[in-house]
Design an enzyme around this catalytic site. Structure first.
Site: not given
Ligand code: F6P
Length: 371
Positions: A146-147, A191, A286, A295
């Protein structure tokens, strides 16, 4: 007819579109008509829980069953409609310097007679795929995250569905924000890349968008908010990427472990801004972190289609014996690039051409007029 086995796995964070890619890997590999014309009979083996499946194939306490099983066309028939990954995933790194299990992975590849491997993942999973390729494994990759921070492709599976989630949730926040004349700070994932915040913010018409590629000044945000209020704006939506930071400070981290690939968990910039903005403007503020909602859910039409095209193209690469490559989408076409190129560097927002550093938003010229 020649008989060959293809292993398929999904690694790293889950996202929408993975099941579609798996389905089309299976359907394309097992297609009767294609098998006859290629003169190769494929079998597709699903590997559960990412690279963990090739380290502990028999399962463990967490998964007391085999992580290796044959996939049939009938099994995957409806998969493209579902989010997540039906194969399961993990952030296991076989090349973790603290616990290098790459030999076990290679032994299990031999043991289960996997002639080819389709790795569906982001920079970490495809980084492992590249290392296995250098060790002689016939690997191909499918980009997902998704990044959208992988190089060598304009699209990574899961991105559009996540942008849809951001847009839908912000539509919901608008009514409550407007009713109370509040500021809402919406934290997105991503990220070190600002794509989700930028494109999610643009899709939802956010007033301010903050991305990791450009450090912001809190005073400037306050000025923009007060300027808008003077013009009669009732409420403000500020979208901030989890990796964005104020000038001179470092990223805000969540407490927790560093994963096998060395990633720290980002998060908390939304709450930080909520306090800072209220402190200066005295406007009720807020914050909300959209977190893993981005996701989840069913894949949007685009991710179903891209999963299909990427899955089909991955089998094409295997048939053409073009290994060590990742299928990609570039300049409106599905093609492929070396895995090495995809993982060499992160694909980040180009501030110069895509970001407005005065308004903290998407750029107001697309064709470069008045820049
Ligand atoms: O790399 C995909 C991602 O959803 C990032 O955007 C996010 O920082 C990370 O994974 C979160 O990871 P986890 O699901 O291990 O908390």
């Amino acid at each position: 007819m020649d008989k060959k086995r293809i292993g398929v796995l999904t690694g790293g964070g889950d996202c929408a579109g993975l099941n579609s890619a798996i389905k089309w890997v299976v359907k394309t590999a097992l297609d009767d008509r294609l098998q006859r014309s290629r003169k190769i009979q494929f079998e597709v083996i699903g590997i559960r829980d990412g690279w963990k499946g090739l380290i502990q194939p028999e399962g463990d306490e967490e998964a007391p069953f085999s992580r290796i099983y044959a996939l049939t066309e009938e099994m995957v028939r409806t998969w493209d409609r579902y989010g997540g990954t039906n194969l399961g995933t993990s952030r296991t790194n076989p090349y973790d310097p603290k616990n290098n299990c790459s030999k076990i992975v290679l032994e299990n590849i031999q043991r289960f007679q996997l002639d080819f491997l389709v790795a569906i993942g982001g920079e970490d999973t495809l980084g492992v795929a590249q290392k296995l390729y250098l060790e002689g494994m016939k690997v191909v990759g499918i980009p997902k995250t998704i990044d959208k921070d992988l190089s060598g492709t304009d699209y990574t599976l899961g991105f559009e569905t996540a942008v849809n989630v951001i847009t839908e949730e912000i539509d919901r926040l608008r009514t409550t924000a407007g009713s109370h004349r509040r500021i809402f700070v919406v934290e997105t994932m991503g990220r070190h890349a600002g794509w989700l915040a930028l494109e999610g913010g643009e899709s939802s018409g956010a007033y301010i968008i903050l991305i990791p590629e450009y450090d912001f000044e809190i005073n400037k945000i306050n000025e923009l908010v007060l300027e808008g209020r003077k013009k009669g704006i009732r409420y403000d939506i500020i979208v901030v990427a989890e990796g964005a930071k104020p000038r001179g400070r470092s990223e805000i981290l969540k407490e927790g472990d560093i994963d096998g690939f060395g990633h720290k968990m980002l998060g908390g910039i939304g709450e930080f801004l909520e306090k800072e903005i209220f402190r200066s403007t005295k406007i009720e503020t807020r914050s909300i972190s959209l977190s893993h909602l981005q996701r989840g859910g069913v894949p949007c039409a685009y991710d179903r289609r891209m999963g299909r095209y990427f899955g089909i193209a991955a089998i094409d690469l295997i048939v053409r014996e073009e290994f060590g490559r990742m299928v990609n989408y570039q300049n409106g076409r599905i093609t492929s690039v070396p895995l090495q190129e995809a993982i060499a560097r992160l694909n980040l927002v180009d501030v110069r051409t895509q970001y407005d550093t005065e308004r903290y938003n998407g750029r107001r010229t697309i064709l470069g007029v008045g820049m």
